[in-house]
Design an enzyme around this catalytic site. Structure first.
Site, mmCIF file in Angstrom:
data_model
loop_
_atom_site.group_PDB
_atom_site.id
_atom_site.type_symbol
_atom_site.label_atom_id
_atom_site.label_comp_id
_atom_site.label_asym_id
_atom_site.label_seq_id
_atom_site.Cartn_x
_atom_site.Cartn_y
_atom_site.Cartn_z
ATOM 1 N N ASN A 277 0.802 -1.221 0.000
ATOM 2 C CA ASN A 277 0.000 0.000 0.000
ATOM 3 C C ASN A 277 0.843 1.284 0.000
ATOM 4 O O ASN A 277 0.301 2.380 0.137
ATOM 5 C CB ASN A 277 -1.002 -0.021 1.164
ATOM 6 C CG ASN A 277 -2.099 -1.046 0.907
ATOM 7 O OD1 ASN A 277 -2.204 -1.577 -0.210
ATOM 8 N ND2 ASN A 277 -2.903 -1.332 1.914
ATOM 9 N N CYS B 27 -10.015 -4.805 -4.933
ATOM 10 C CA CYS B 27 -10.702 -5.907 -4.265
ATOM 11 C C CYS B 27 -12.178 -5.605 -4.096
ATOM 12 O O CYS B 27 -12.561 -4.475 -3.806
ATOM 13 C CB CYS B 27 -10.075 -6.149 -2.893
ATOM 14 S SG CYS B 27 -8.559 -7.078 -2.990
HETATM 15 N N1 EPU Z 1 -14.287 6.027 -0.176
HETATM 16 C C1 EPU Z 1 -15.325 6.738 -0.753
HETATM 17 N N2 EPU Z 1 -15.041 7.531 -1.836
HETATM 18 C C2 EPU Z 1 -13.778 7.641 -2.348
HETATM 19 C C3 EPU Z 1 -12.719 6.932 -1.747
HETATM 20 C C4 EPU Z 1 -13.005 6.117 -0.651
HETATM 21 O O1 EPU Z 1 -16.473 6.644 -0.309
HETATM 22 O O2 EPU Z 1 -13.598 8.378 -3.331
HETATM 23 C C5 EPU Z 1 -14.578 5.145 0.968
HETATM 24 C C6 EPU Z 1 -14.312 3.678 0.622
HETATM 25 O O3 EPU Z 1 -15.393 3.106 -0.078
HETATM 26 C C7 EPU Z 1 -14.089 3.072 1.986
HETATM 27 C C8 EPU Z 1 -13.400 4.207 2.754
HETATM 28 O O4 EPU Z 1 -13.674 5.400 2.040
HETATM 29 O O5 EPU Z 1 -15.314 2.749 2.593
HETATM 30 C C9 EPU Z 1 -11.913 4.064 2.922
HETATM 31 O O6 EPU Z 1 -11.298 3.897 1.654
HETATM 32 P P1 EPU Z 1 -9.804 4.409 1.366
HETATM 33 O O7 EPU Z 1 -9.866 5.463 0.316
HETATM 34 O O8 EPU Z 1 -9.182 4.743 2.669
HETATM 35 O O9 EPU Z 1 -9.150 3.109 0.792
HETATM 36 P P2 EPU Z 1 -8.205 2.965 -0.476
HETATM 37 O O10 EPU Z 1 -7.244 4.063 -0.573
HETATM 38 O O11 EPU Z 1 -9.038 2.628 -1.672
HETATM 39 C C10 EPU Z 1 -6.294 1.693 0.777
HETATM 40 C C11 EPU Z 1 -5.666 0.348 0.656
HETATM 41 C C12 EPU Z 1 -6.617 -0.715 1.170
HETATM 42 C C13 EPU Z 1 -6.930 -0.400 2.620
HETATM 43 C C14 EPU Z 1 -7.527 0.999 2.738
HETATM 44 C C15 EPU Z 1 -7.800 1.416 4.168
HETATM 45 C C16 EPU Z 1 -4.256 0.617 -1.243
HETATM 46 C C17 EPU Z 1 -3.952 0.275 -2.663
HETATM 47 N N3 EPU Z 1 -5.357 0.096 -0.740
HETATM 48 O O12 EPU Z 1 -7.447 1.640 -0.063
HETATM 49 O O13 EPU Z 1 -5.928 -1.934 1.097
HETATM 50 O O14 EPU Z 1 -7.842 -1.358 3.119
HETATM 51 O O15 EPU Z 1 -6.627 1.960 2.137
HETATM 52 O O16 EPU Z 1 -6.631 1.415 4.912
HETATM 53 O O17 EPU Z 1 -3.504 1.346 -0.611
HETATM 54 C C18 EPU Z 1 -5.700 -4.248 0.948
HETATM 55 O O18 EPU Z 1 -4.490 -4.051 1.100
HETATM 56 O O19 EPU Z 1 -6.241 -5.395 0.935
HETATM 57 C C19 EPU Z 1 -6.574 -3.098 0.774
HETATM 58 C C20 EPU Z 1 -7.838 -3.191 0.366
#
Ligand code: EPU
Length: 444
Positions: free
Chosen positions: A24, A121
């Site tokens: 990440n 995912c």
């Molecule tokens: N969300 C929104 N709108 C957006 C972006 C996010 O509603 O535009 C919501 C998501 O649906 C979720 C929440 O905000 O309910 C948190 O999402 P976040 O943006 O924090 O997650 P991400 O950046 O998409 C990264 C990691 C994830 C990890 C999360 C939380 C990466 C590539 N992915 O995802 O990792 O679970 O932060 O820490 O960095 C994993 O490693 O298995 C994984 C899914």
């Protein structure tokens, strides 16, 4: 050709595994190289699918990516950044969500970016509304086209005030990657502060960015005209480390996770201790082991410094083996309990609920999402046929199969390669009893 795993369970996993740079962080660090006026070198890069995807995405945009054959370090030279066609981007992005984070750097270097329909995912809707809103605030124009979204900024990106409705990791990274070279000052409130974000800030600061992080989730960025390259060693993958720790509990094993960093895993370490796991913490890693009966837990996932959502799924498998009733409230993703269906088929006692079974403020209780679980244990697990749904859920299925009585057949294991480096080699090194074959039946 997809691979199938046949697992003969009941063998405690014992030995050593090494975790390298965080899945990440590494892809985002690679994207940051686009912002520099000179090559950047990233060290401690794992061999995972997500790194291959970002390598291809950078290459089609004209960035040279050279991998050191001995160390695996990546050197990225953005000197010849160019436009890629939407067809190329669609082909190379695969299921990755990384193209959304290329927007700011691409707009700075070539004036526009294209985002294909995104994957990632399947653990909820995973919208990109925060990202698009952030980009609009910087002055970007967002146009929906067939098959994706075109983002441009005819007048460049300008510093701005942004308040996130939820401390999203990706949206915080979007702000950082867009603001460092934007004109003027950006103030972000409601930011995520995960260790991977702090490491990305460290990289940007090495490149010449001016970024300060306040204790109230506010990040202030003073835009600069140019950034240089960087040399950086990626922080270790605390999610992979926590996965192996859970594997040690579930299989009654003993695993030394080289590279596991206590500082980035303090909340996990507390939880591991409360469940009754044994641990020796060293400077170069952590030994995790099972010592007697496991205790049930009441657990809520949260943004950092809370208990990471990515730690939840493997730990739930351990909770099926704890003496008593555990409660888990997932507050980050609305749909991260789908993986329990296979565990229930294997013999676990898990009830899922729409109500918030906890006190962490949560966006899902009023919206009818199944996001709490009650787990009663211990229940013996038996082998099953399992199709892996997502990265962490898949690892959880794998460790359940490794602990179960009898044989399991696991399909869809290539999803695990997105975030776990050489996981079948690591399992073999820990003494797991399994075969891997491709779907055409040949043993590989
Ligand atoms: N969300 C929104 N709108 C957006 C972006 C996010 O509603 O535009 C919501 C998501 O649906 C979720 C929440 O905000 O309910 C948190 O999402 P976040 O943006 O924090 O997650 P991400 O950046 O998409 C990264 C990691 C994830 C990890 C999360 C939380 C990466 C590539 N992915 O995802 O990792 O679970 O932060 O820490 O960095 C994993 O490693 O298995 C994984 C899914």
């Amino acid at each position: 050709m997809s691979r199938i795993l046949t697992v003969r369970g009941g063998v405690p996993l014992t030995g050593r595994v090494q975790v390298r740079g965080a899945k990440n962080l590494v892809p985002k660090a690679m994207v940051a190289a686009l912002l520099g006026n000179a090559p950047s070198t990233l060290r401690n890069v794992p061999e995972i699918k997500d790194v291959e995807v970002v390598t291809s995405l950078l290459q089609i945009h004209g960035i040279t990516v050279v991998k050191d054959p001995v160390t695996g370090d990546l050197t990225m030279d953005p000197a010849n950044a160019k436009t890629a066609s939407s067809a190329e981007i669609n082909t190379h992005a695969g299921d990755s969500r990384i193209p959304i984070l290329l927007c700011g750097p691409l707009i700075h270097s070539i004036g526009h970016a294209f985002i294909p329909d995104l994957g990632g995912c399947k653990i909820g809707d995973r919208p990109i509304d925060y990202h698009l809103e952030v980009l609009r605030k910087f002055g970007a124009v967002v146009d929906k086209t067939g098959g994706g979204i075109l983002i441009s900024a005819p007048n460049g990106l300008k510093g701005t005030k942004i308040s996130l409705p939820y401390p999203s990791v990706g949206a915080t990274e979007q702000v950082l990657l867009s603001a460092t070279r934007a004109e003027g000052i950006t103030e972000l409130s409601g930011a995520a502060t995960e260790p991977e974000i702090v490491d990305l800030i460290a990289i940007l600061q090495k490149m010449g960015a001016i970024i300060s992080v306040q204790t109230d989730r506010t990040i202030r960025i003073e835009g600069v005209r140019e950034l240089s390259g960087y040399v950086h060693t990626a922080l270790p993958d605390r999610n992979e480390a926590a996965s192996w720790a859970s594997a040690a509990l579930v299989t009654s094993g003993d695993i030394y996770v080289e590279g596991a960093s206590q500082r980035d895993m303090m909340t996990f370490v507390n939880t591991f201790r409360k469940i009754g796991g044994g641990m020796d913490i060293h400077d170069d890693g952590i030994r995790f082991y099972r010592q007697g009966d496991l205790r049930p837990l009441v657990l809520e996932t949260d943004v950092h410094p809370g208990f990471m959502t990515d730690w939840q799924q493997p730990l739930v498998v351990a909770l099926t083996q704890a003496e008593g009733v555990s409660i888990v409230h997932e507050t980050v993703y609305e749909n991260r309990f789908g993986f329990t269906e296979a565990l229930i088929r294997m013999g676990a006692s898990i009830q899922l609920h729409r109500e918030c079974l906890g006190s962490v403020p949560c966006r899902f209780g009023q919206r009818n999402f199944i996001h709490s679980a009650v787990i009663s244990g211990p229940t013996p697990l038996t082998g099953a046929t399992i199709d892996i749904p997502d990265l962490r859920g898949g690892f959880s299925h794998l460790i359940a199969a490794l602990a179960a009585q009898g044989t399991s057949t696991v399909t869809g294991i290539d999803i695990i390669s997105r975030g776990y480096e050489k996981f079948t080699d690591k399992l073999a090194g820990l003494g797991a009893d399994f075969d891997v074959r491709d779907s055409a039946q040949a043993l590989v």
